[in-house]
Design a protein around this motif. Structure first.
Motif, PDB file in Angstrom:
ATOM      1  N   LEU A   1       0.853  -1.184   0.000  1.00  0.00           N
ATOM      2  CA  LEU A   1       0.000   0.000   0.000  1.00  0.00           C
ATOM      3  C   LEU A   1       0.890   1.235   0.000  1.00  0.00           C
ATOM      4  CD1 LEU A   1      -1.629  -2.343   1.640  1.00  0.00           C
ATOM      5  CD2 LEU A   1      -3.090  -0.457   2.332  1.00  0.00           C
ATOM      6  N   ARG A   2       0.598   2.180  -0.917  1.00  0.00           N
ATOM      7  CA  ARG A   2       1.293   3.474  -0.942  1.00  0.00           C
ATOM      8  C   ARG A   2       0.234   4.557  -0.799  1.00  0.00           C
ATOM      9  NH1 ARG A   2       5.025   5.528  -5.012  1.00  0.00           N
ATOM     10  NH2 ARG A   2       6.429   6.131  -3.323  1.00  0.00           N
ATOM     11  N   LEU A   3       0.292   5.269   0.296  1.00  0.00           N
ATOM     12  CA  LEU A   3      -0.739   6.244   0.632  1.00  0.00           C
ATOM     13  C   LEU A   3      -0.147   7.638   0.464  1.00  0.00           C
ATOM     14  CD1 LEU A   3      -2.051   4.319   3.758  1.00  0.00           C
ATOM     15  CD2 LEU A   3      -2.808   4.142   1.382  1.00  0.00           C
ATOM     16  N   HIS A   4      -0.527   8.304  -0.632  1.00  0.00           N
ATOM     17  CA  HIS A   4       0.106   9.555  -1.050  1.00  0.00           C
ATOM     18  C   HIS A   4      -0.542  10.803  -0.441  1.00  0.00           C
ATOM     19  CE1 HIS A   4       2.415   7.321  -3.984  1.00  0.00           C
ATOM     20  NE2 HIS A   4       1.321   6.850  -4.545  1.00  0.00           N
ATOM     21  N   GLY A   5      -1.705  10.644   0.175  1.00  0.00           N
ATOM     22  CA  GLY A   5      -2.418  11.799   0.700  1.00  0.00           C
ATOM     23  C   GLY A   5      -3.599  12.175  -0.169  1.00  0.00           C
ATOM     24  N   THR A   6      -4.751  12.377   0.466  1.00  0.00           N
ATOM     25  CA  THR A   6      -5.984  12.761  -0.236  1.00  0.00           C
ATOM     26  C   THR A   6      -6.717  13.808   0.607  1.00  0.00           C
ATOM     27  OG1 THR A   6      -6.190  10.508  -1.131  1.00  0.00           O
ATOM     28  CG2 THR A   6      -8.143  11.892  -1.218  1.00  0.00           C
ATOM     29  N   PRO A   7      -7.204  14.886  -0.001  1.00  0.00           N
ATOM     30  CA  PRO A   7      -7.335  15.133  -1.444  1.00  0.00           C
ATOM     31  C   PRO A   7      -6.085  15.716  -2.095  1.00  0.00           C
ATOM     32  CG  PRO A   7      -8.402  16.887  -0.236  1.00  0.00           C
ATOM     33  CD  PRO A   7      -7.955  15.889   0.791  1.00  0.00           C
TER      34      PRO A   7
ATOM     35  N   ARG B   1      -8.826  10.128  10.890  1.00  0.00           N
ATOM     36  CA  ARG B   1      -8.792   8.896  11.669  1.00  0.00           C
ATOM     37  C   ARG B   1      -9.677   7.810  11.054  1.00  0.00           C
ATOM     38  NH1 ARG B   1      -5.868   5.348  13.589  1.00  0.00           N
ATOM     39  NH2 ARG B   1      -6.812   4.018  15.166  1.00  0.00           N
ATOM     40  N   ALA B   2     -10.800   8.179  10.487  1.00  0.00           N
ATOM     41  CA  ALA B   2     -11.693   7.174   9.892  1.00  0.00           C
ATOM     42  C   ALA B   2     -10.989   6.432   8.757  1.00  0.00           C
ATOM     43  CB  ALA B   2     -12.972   7.845   9.393  1.00  0.00           C
ATOM     44  N   PHE B   3     -10.230   7.170   7.947  1.00  0.00           N
ATOM     45  CA  PHE B   3      -9.493   6.530   6.862  1.00  0.00           C
ATOM     46  C   PHE B   3      -8.431   5.588   7.424  1.00  0.00           C
ATOM     47  CE2 PHE B   3      -5.989   6.137   3.920  1.00  0.00           C
ATOM     48  CZ  PHE B   3      -6.600   5.965   2.683  1.00  0.00           C
ATOM     49  N   LEU B   4      -7.739   6.027   8.472  1.00  0.00           N
ATOM     50  CA  LEU B   4      -6.684   5.198   9.060  1.00  0.00           C
ATOM     51  C   LEU B   4      -7.257   3.920   9.661  1.00  0.00           C
ATOM     52  CD1 LEU B   4      -4.540   7.995  10.739  1.00  0.00           C
ATOM     53  CD2 LEU B   4      -4.217   6.932   8.486  1.00  0.00           C
ATOM     54  N   LEU B   5      -8.447   3.993  10.231  1.00  0.00           N
ATOM     55  CA  LEU B   5      -9.102   2.784  10.730  1.00  0.00           C
ATOM     56  C   LEU B   5      -9.398   1.824   9.579  1.00  0.00           C
ATOM     57  CD1 LEU B   5     -11.536   4.297  13.380  1.00  0.00           C
ATOM     58  CD2 LEU B   5      -9.572   2.796  13.827  1.00  0.00           C
ATOM     59  N   ASP B   6      -9.810   2.367   8.455  1.00  0.00           N
ATOM     60  CA  ASP B   6     -10.034   1.534   7.271  1.00  0.00           C
ATOM     61  C   ASP B   6      -8.730   0.874   6.813  1.00  0.00           C
ATOM     62  OD1 ASP B   6     -12.736   2.086   7.200  1.00  0.00           O
ATOM     63  OD2 ASP B   6     -12.562   3.662   5.669  1.00  0.00           O
ATOM     64  N   VAL B   7      -7.616   1.613   6.894  1.00  0.00           N
ATOM     65  CA  VAL B   7      -6.318   1.058   6.518  1.00  0.00           C
ATOM     66  C   VAL B   7      -5.970  -0.109   7.443  1.00  0.00           C
ATOM     67  CG1 VAL B   7      -3.828   1.512   6.405  1.00  0.00           C
ATOM     68  CG2 VAL B   7      -5.451   3.163   5.463  1.00  0.00           C
ATOM     69  N   GLU B   8      -6.206   0.063   8.737  1.00  0.00           N
ATOM     70  CA  GLU B   8      -5.927  -1.018   9.691  1.00  0.00           C
ATOM     71  C   GLU B   8      -6.741  -2.261   9.358  1.00  0.00           C
ATOM     72  OE1 GLU B   8      -6.525   0.513  13.637  1.00  0.00           O
ATOM     73  OE2 GLU B   8      -5.329   2.304  13.194  1.00  0.00           O
ATOM     74  N   GLN B   9      -8.003  -2.060   9.008  1.00  0.00           N
ATOM     75  CA  GLN B   9      -8.857  -3.187   8.657  1.00  0.00           C
ATOM     76  C   GLN B   9      -8.391  -3.842   7.354  1.00  0.00           C
ATOM     77  OE1 GLN B   9     -12.801  -1.520   8.639  1.00  0.00           O
ATOM     78  NE2 GLN B   9     -12.785  -1.143  10.850  1.00  0.00           N
ATOM     79  N   ARG B  10      -7.934  -3.023   6.429  1.00  0.00           N
ATOM     80  CA  ARG B  10      -7.451  -3.568   5.161  1.00  0.00           C
ATOM     81  C   ARG B  10      -6.183  -4.375   5.371  1.00  0.00           C
ATOM     82  NH1 ARG B  10      -7.648  -0.509  -0.681  1.00  0.00           N
ATOM     83  NH2 ARG B  10      -7.549  -2.428  -1.895  1.00  0.00           N
ATOM     84  N   ILE B  11      -5.310  -3.901   6.223  1.00  0.00           N
ATOM     85  CA  ILE B  11      -4.091  -4.650   6.542  1.00  0.00           C
ATOM     86  C   ILE B  11      -4.450  -6.018   7.109  1.00  0.00           C
ATOM     87  CG2 ILE B  11      -2.144  -4.739   8.156  1.00  0.00           C
ATOM     88  CD1 ILE B  11      -1.811  -1.715   7.684  1.00  0.00           C
ATOM     89  N   ALA B  12      -5.403  -6.050   8.022  1.00  0.00           N
ATOM     90  CA  ALA B  12      -5.834  -7.324   8.598  1.00  0.00           C
ATOM     91  C   ALA B  12      -6.389  -8.251   7.522  1.00  0.00           C
ATOM     92  CB  ALA B  12      -6.871  -7.078   9.685  1.00  0.00           C
ATOM     93  N   ALA B  13      -7.133  -7.682   6.575  1.00  0.00           N
ATOM     94  CA  ALA B  13      -7.747  -8.494   5.522  1.00  0.00           C
ATOM     95  C   ALA B  13      -6.719  -8.987   4.504  1.00  0.00           C
ATOM     96  CB  ALA B  13      -8.830  -7.687   4.809  1.00  0.00           C
ATOM     97  N   LEU B  14      -5.642  -8.220   4.287  1.00  0.00           N
ATOM     98  CA  LEU B  14      -4.647  -8.571   3.282  1.00  0.00           C
ATOM     99  C   LEU B  14      -3.581  -9.531   3.797  1.00  0.00           C
ATOM    100  CD1 LEU B  14      -4.035  -5.055   1.684  1.00  0.00           C
ATOM    101  CD2 LEU B  14      -5.064  -7.027   0.534  1.00  0.00           C
ATOM    102  N   ALA B  15      -3.453  -9.672   5.097  1.00  0.00           N
ATOM    103  CA  ALA B  15      -2.379 -10.483   5.671  1.00  0.00           C
ATOM    104  C   ALA B  15      -2.443 -11.922   5.162  1.00  0.00           C
ATOM    105  CB  ALA B  15      -2.464 -10.451   7.184  1.00  0.00           C
TER     106      ALA B  15
END
Length: 253
Positions: free
Chosen positions: A189-195, A204-218
């Motif tokens: 994952l490369r997170l460049h910044g949005t917008p 924080r809501a986006f970062l929580l989604d990232v944490e969940q995605r990491i768990a799903a991708l492991a």
């Protein structure tokens, strides 16, 4: 080809593009040591972006490798002389120079990152010739961030899978016309910044989604990188710290 085994300890490789530590986040790091030593005491990985713009001496890479723990990993960005100027064609001499330099990271070289220009159209013949040359020099994980829509078609997916090259998951997903289609069991994952790319802090809501995605991708035995590239105003470090803490807490639960 068969996929490579993980070069890391199994912990998600969460970090930043570069090891600068903004004053606002300094309290989270040791006070003594070089910037890299302090950074590596907290994060398990870093992405070296400066290699894209200019070469570094082999002894510089060796010094960096000696500054970090044994299980720390570097991702090194392929020089623009190869990706943007040579456009992956007739690049053997450039690749040889790069492996002489970055190869000094030894087993701490966890990934070579290939970021292609937004105008870089997928050419199957060029890619089929280039990837074996890259693989022959770098037995570590390879990741490609294509930013033209043609890099997300079936032909590109097939070639990346054939050569065991991981398709980057980028935010924002430049050129990507639909959902992410993985090409290996590893993830990057490369997170460049949005917008605002490179500048915006993630909420924080986006970062929580990232944490969940990491768990799903492991996946067992496969590296999972998560690199924050929103470095322009120092937001990468606090964002990465939030995700690192959240993932560690989840793993301990």
């Amino acid at each position: 080809m068969s996929e490579l085994q993980s070069t890391a300890s199994g912990r998600p490789l969460i970090g930043c593009a570069g090891w600068s530590i903004p004053k606002e986040a300094a309290a989270a790091f040791p006070g003594a040591g070089s910037h890299l030593e302090r950074y590596a005491a907290v994060f398990p990985a870093v992405e070296i972006n400066s290699s894209f713009y200019r070469p570094h001496q082999p002894q510089t890479y060796a010094r960096w490798a000696a500054s970090v723990p044994q299980d720390f990993r570097f991702s090194v960005k392929l020089p623009k002389a190869i990706t943007h100027e040579a456009k992956l064609v007739d690049a053997d001499d450039l690749l040889d120079r790069f492996v002489r330099e970055a190869g000094e990271l030894g087993p701490k070289l966890g990934c070579v990152l290939v970021q292609l220009p937004p105008s870089g159209v997928f050419d199957a013949a060029v890619v089929a010739d280039f990837l074996p040359r890259l693989r022959a020099r770098f037995p570590c994980m390879l990741a490609i961030e294509g930013r033209h829509p043609t890099w997300f078609g079936d032909a590109a997916t097939t070639l990346l899978r054939e050569h065991g090259v991981t398709r980057v998951i980028a935010d924002p997903p430049a050129g990507q016309p639909g959902p992410h289609v993985p090409t290996t069991s590893a993830s990057y994952l490369r997170l460049h910044g949005t917008p605002r790319v490179y500048y915006s802090a993630y909420p924080r809501a986006f970062l929580l989604d990232v944490e969940q995605r990491i768990a799903a991708l492991a996946r067992p035995g496969a590296d999972l990188w998560c690199i924050f590239d929103n470095t322009a105003e120092g937001h990468s470090v606090p964002n990465a710290l939030d995700v690192l803490r959240g993932v560690d807490v989840s793993a301990a639960a």
